[in-house]
Motif scaffolding. Structure first.
Motif, PDB file in Angstrom:
ATOM      1  N   UNK A   1      82.176 -15.871  51.652  1.00 58.12           N
ATOM      2  CA  UNK A   1      81.114 -17.043  51.437  1.00 58.12           C
ATOM      3  C   UNK A   1      80.601 -16.760  50.102  1.00 58.12           C
ATOM      4  N   UNK A   2      79.750 -17.405  49.578  1.00 60.13           N
ATOM      5  CA  UNK A   2      79.077 -17.519  48.274  1.00 60.13           C
ATOM      6  C   UNK A   2      77.643 -17.291  48.220  1.00 60.13           C
ATOM      7  N   UNK A   3      77.408 -16.263  47.460  1.00 59.55           N
ATOM      8  CA  UNK A   3      75.871 -15.900  47.324  1.00 59.55           C
ATOM      9  C   UNK A   3      75.558 -16.323  45.808  1.00 59.55           C
ATOM     10  N   UNK A   4      74.532 -16.986  45.838  1.00 56.32           N
ATOM     11  CA  UNK A   4      73.817 -17.240  44.505  1.00 56.32           C
ATOM     12  C   UNK A   4      72.560 -16.735  44.169  1.00 56.32           C
TER      13      UNK A   4
ATOM     14  N   UNK B   1      83.608 -16.265  40.192  1.00 54.94           N
ATOM     15  CA  UNK B   1      82.257 -15.818  40.203  1.00 54.94           C
ATOM     16  C   UNK B   1      81.835 -15.419  38.682  1.00 54.94           C
ATOM     17  N   UNK B   2      80.794 -14.600  38.832  1.00 53.70           N
ATOM     18  CA  UNK B   2      80.208 -14.157  37.581  1.00 53.70           C
ATOM     19  C   UNK B   2      79.008 -14.719  37.457  1.00 53.70           C
ATOM     20  N   UNK B   3      78.459 -14.888  36.004  1.00 56.66           N
ATOM     21  CA  UNK B   3      77.110 -15.430  35.617  1.00 56.66           C
ATOM     22  C   UNK B   3      77.455 -16.595  34.825  1.00 56.66           C
ATOM     23  N   UNK B   4      76.636 -17.728  35.500  1.00 53.15           N
ATOM     24  CA  UNK B   4      76.753 -19.036  34.688  1.00 53.15           C
ATOM     25  C   UNK B   4      75.610 -19.347  33.954  1.00 53.15           C
ATOM     26  N   UNK B   5      75.613 -19.794  32.654  1.00 56.79           N
ATOM     27  CA  UNK B   5      74.299 -20.168  31.961  1.00 56.79           C
ATOM     28  C   UNK B   5      74.602 -21.770  31.831  1.00 56.79           C
ATOM     29  N   UNK B   6      73.468 -22.163  31.899  1.00 53.07           N
ATOM     30  CA  UNK B   6      73.064 -24.045  31.560  1.00 53.07           C
ATOM     31  C   UNK B   6      72.069 -24.036  30.667  1.00 53.07           C
TER      32      UNK B   6
ATOM     33  N   UNK C   1      65.311 -14.718  41.687  1.00 57.04           N
ATOM     34  CA  UNK C   1      64.694 -14.927  42.776  1.00 57.04           C
ATOM     35  C   UNK C   1      65.652 -14.318  43.925  1.00 57.04           C
ATOM     36  N   UNK C   2      65.289 -14.291  45.133  1.00 58.02           N
ATOM     37  CA  UNK C   2      66.037 -13.941  46.320  1.00 58.02           C
ATOM     38  C   UNK C   2      67.189 -14.551  46.297  1.00 58.02           C
ATOM     39  N   UNK C   3      68.364 -13.932  46.369  1.00 61.00           N
ATOM     40  CA  UNK C   3      69.673 -14.393  46.542  1.00 61.00           C
ATOM     41  C   UNK C   3      69.863 -15.081  48.015  1.00 61.00           C
ATOM     42  N   UNK C   4      70.701 -16.222  47.769  1.00 63.04           N
ATOM     43  CA  UNK C   4      70.724 -17.287  48.924  1.00 63.04           C
ATOM     44  C   UNK C   4      72.260 -17.073  49.104  1.00 63.04           C
ATOM     45  N   UNK C   5      72.821 -17.217  50.308  1.00 65.72           N
ATOM     46  CA  UNK C   5      74.193 -17.351  50.839  1.00 65.72           C
ATOM     47  C   UNK C   5      74.567 -18.505  51.701  1.00 65.72           C
ATOM     48  N   UNK C   6      75.632 -18.795  51.181  1.00 66.21           N
ATOM     49  CA  UNK C   6      76.207 -19.965  52.030  1.00 66.21           C
ATOM     50  C   UNK C   6      76.879 -19.556  53.313  1.00 66.21           C
ATOM     51  N   UNK C   7      77.049 -20.563  54.198  1.00 68.94           N
ATOM     52  CA  UNK C   7      77.745 -20.134  55.650  1.00 68.94           C
ATOM     53  C   UNK C   7      79.262 -20.415  55.507  1.00 68.94           C
ATOM     54  N   UNK C   8      79.675 -20.831  54.235  1.00 69.62           N
ATOM     55  CA  UNK C   8      81.147 -21.130  54.236  1.00 69.62           C
ATOM     56  C   UNK C   8      81.522 -21.019  52.836  1.00 69.62           C
ATOM     57  N   UNK C   9      82.898 -21.166  52.461  1.00 71.41           N
ATOM     58  CA  UNK C   9      83.336 -21.038  51.002  1.00 71.41           C
ATOM     59  C   UNK C   9      82.978 -22.254  50.190  1.00 71.41           C
TER      60      UNK C   9
ATOM     61  N   UNK D   1      73.799 -15.897  38.927  1.00 68.68           N
ATOM     62  CA  UNK D   1      75.034 -15.148  39.186  1.00 68.68           C
ATOM     63  C   UNK D   1      75.726 -15.519  40.401  1.00 68.68           C
ATOM     64  N   UNK D   2      76.678 -15.706  40.516  1.00 64.61           N
ATOM     65  CA  UNK D   2      77.724 -16.084  41.654  1.00 64.61           C
ATOM     66  C   UNK D   2      78.562 -14.907  42.156  1.00 64.61           C
ATOM     67  N   UNK D   3      78.506 -14.609  43.286  1.00 62.74           N
ATOM     68  CA  UNK D   3      79.352 -13.800  44.137  1.00 62.74           C
ATOM     69  C   UNK D   3      80.056 -14.337  45.368  1.00 62.74           C
ATOM     70  N   UNK D   4      81.123 -13.696  45.263  1.00 69.87           N
ATOM     71  CA  UNK D   4      82.365 -14.061  46.458  1.00 69.87           C
ATOM     72  C   UNK D   4      82.022 -12.811  47.489  1.00 69.87           C
ATOM     73  N   UNK D   5      81.537 -12.995  48.896  1.00 71.96           N
ATOM     74  CA  UNK D   5      81.514 -11.993  49.697  1.00 71.96           C
ATOM     75  C   UNK D   5      82.588 -12.352  50.872  1.00 71.96           C
ATOM     76  N   UNK D   6      83.035 -11.174  51.403  1.00 76.65           N
ATOM     77  CA  UNK D   6      83.704 -11.271  52.637  1.00 76.65           C
ATOM     78  C   UNK D   6      83.011 -11.923  53.660  1.00 76.65           C
TER      79      UNK D   6
END
Length: 329
Positions: A86-89, A61-66, A141-149, A167-172
């Motif tokens: 799950x993954x929040x972006x 996770x963390x911050x990615x730059x492209x 922008x508003x964070x979006x969250x996946x339904x799975x990992x 920014x990528x976060x791993x949430x329980x």
């Protein structure tokens, strides 16, 4: 943000060769550095994972730059995490001019060769709602969250200097359903009174064994023990609660070659089996009338095990030494 999957048809990766190159190593091809060339993005300065390659997979996770060198092809950052997360972006900075054909898309799941994980039948959202597309210039922008990992960032940045920071976060995730797995451990698929399908997908050849299951029957104590053992013809019952085990050639488990169907109740581990020609799939199909659960043990095969156990399917001599000698290695 718009929600039309225009980038799906643009991300083309050669089928089996790219798939094996993309995921089996599941390595992080980015590097941790501190960028200092754009104060508007890095204020205050902080570590970034800088993405250089067009196709990347990562579990960090963390911050990615492209930052684009000016390439026309559509690229992908494939994200995955532990099965109970799950993954929040969150897009923190976007400089992708629309008039140049630049476009980014956040995908709930993975997409490859026109197939999705989880497949359309195994995800709570319609396919169109699993894509969020954006272009232009903005910050946060508003964070979006996946339904799975598993989640995916697709991007097309044809103009040099176009850039994305996310920014990528791993949430329980207290109740995981579909799971993209990597590694060797015991995995559980569970559906408690929900009408849904849950998929366990390993992109690597594995040795696997179904340890136990209770699918399509009431909990212990409600019916006589003799009536709650393993059942036959699981796909022909009135309610089709069952477990499908097999191999898939792509990400959509509904297109897999099913080798075993299980339903009823069993605490006796099944036979040890191997997947050789595709991805390992366990799919739990639930009507919502029962509390279904299946436990599966999977272990990654080593290169030597793949050759010795799967030689007949790959047309490789069983003796590894002779095989290497024949190829001049």
């Amino acid at each position: 943000m718009r929600s039309t999957p225009q980038l799906v048809t643009l991300l083309t990766i050669c089928c089996s060769s790219a798939l094996s190159a993309l995921v089996p190593h599941v390595t992080n091809q980015e590097e941790n550095v501190v960028l200092e060339d754009d104060d508007s993005i890095l204020s205050p300065l902080k570590p970034f994972h800088v993405i250089h390659e067009c196709i990347n997979t990562t579990s960090v996770d963390g911050v990615f730059y492209i930052k684009s060198p000016g390439r026309e092809e559509t690229c992908g950052l494939y994200l995955f995490s532990a099965v109970n997360t799950v993954i929040e972006i969150e897009l923190e900075y976007v400089n992708v001019p629309c008039h140049t054909g630049g476009l980014i898309a956040l995908v709930d799941g993975w997409e490859m060769n026109g197939q999705l994980f989880p497949g359309p039948a195994d995800h709570p959202l319609p396919v169109r709602e699993r894509y969020l597309e954006h272009c232009g210039t903005t910050t946060t922008l508003q964070p979006v969250r996946s339904a799975q990992n598993a989640a995916l960032l697709q991007y097309r940045l044809p103009v040099a200097g176009s850039a994305i920071s996310l920014r990528v976060r791993h949430l329980p995730n207290p109740a995981p359903c579909s799971q993209l797995v990597e590694g060797s451990e015991i995995f559980t698929l569970r559906s408690v009174g929900r009408r849904n399908n849950c998929t366990l997908l390993s992109l690597n050849p594995v040795e696997f064994r179904v340890l136990s299951y209770r699918v399509g029957v009431p909990p212990p104590g409600i019916m006589p023990e003799a009536l709650t053992g393993p059942l036959l013809k699981c796909d022909q019952r009135a309610w089709q609660d069952l477990v499908e085990v097999g191999e898939a050639a792509g990400l959509d488990a509904t297109l897999s070659l099913v080798t075993t169907r299980l339903c009823g109740r069993s605490l006796t581990p099944g036979p040890i089996q191997n997947t050789c020609s595709g991805m390992f799939v366990t799919r739990l199909i639930s009507s919502g009338f029962f509390n279904n659960v299946v436990n599966v043990k999977a272990r990654l095969l080593t290169t030597e095990e793949m050759i010795t156990r799967c030689f007949s399917q790959y047309d490789i001599p069983q003796d590894l030494g002779d095989a290497l000698e024949d190829y001049g290695w």
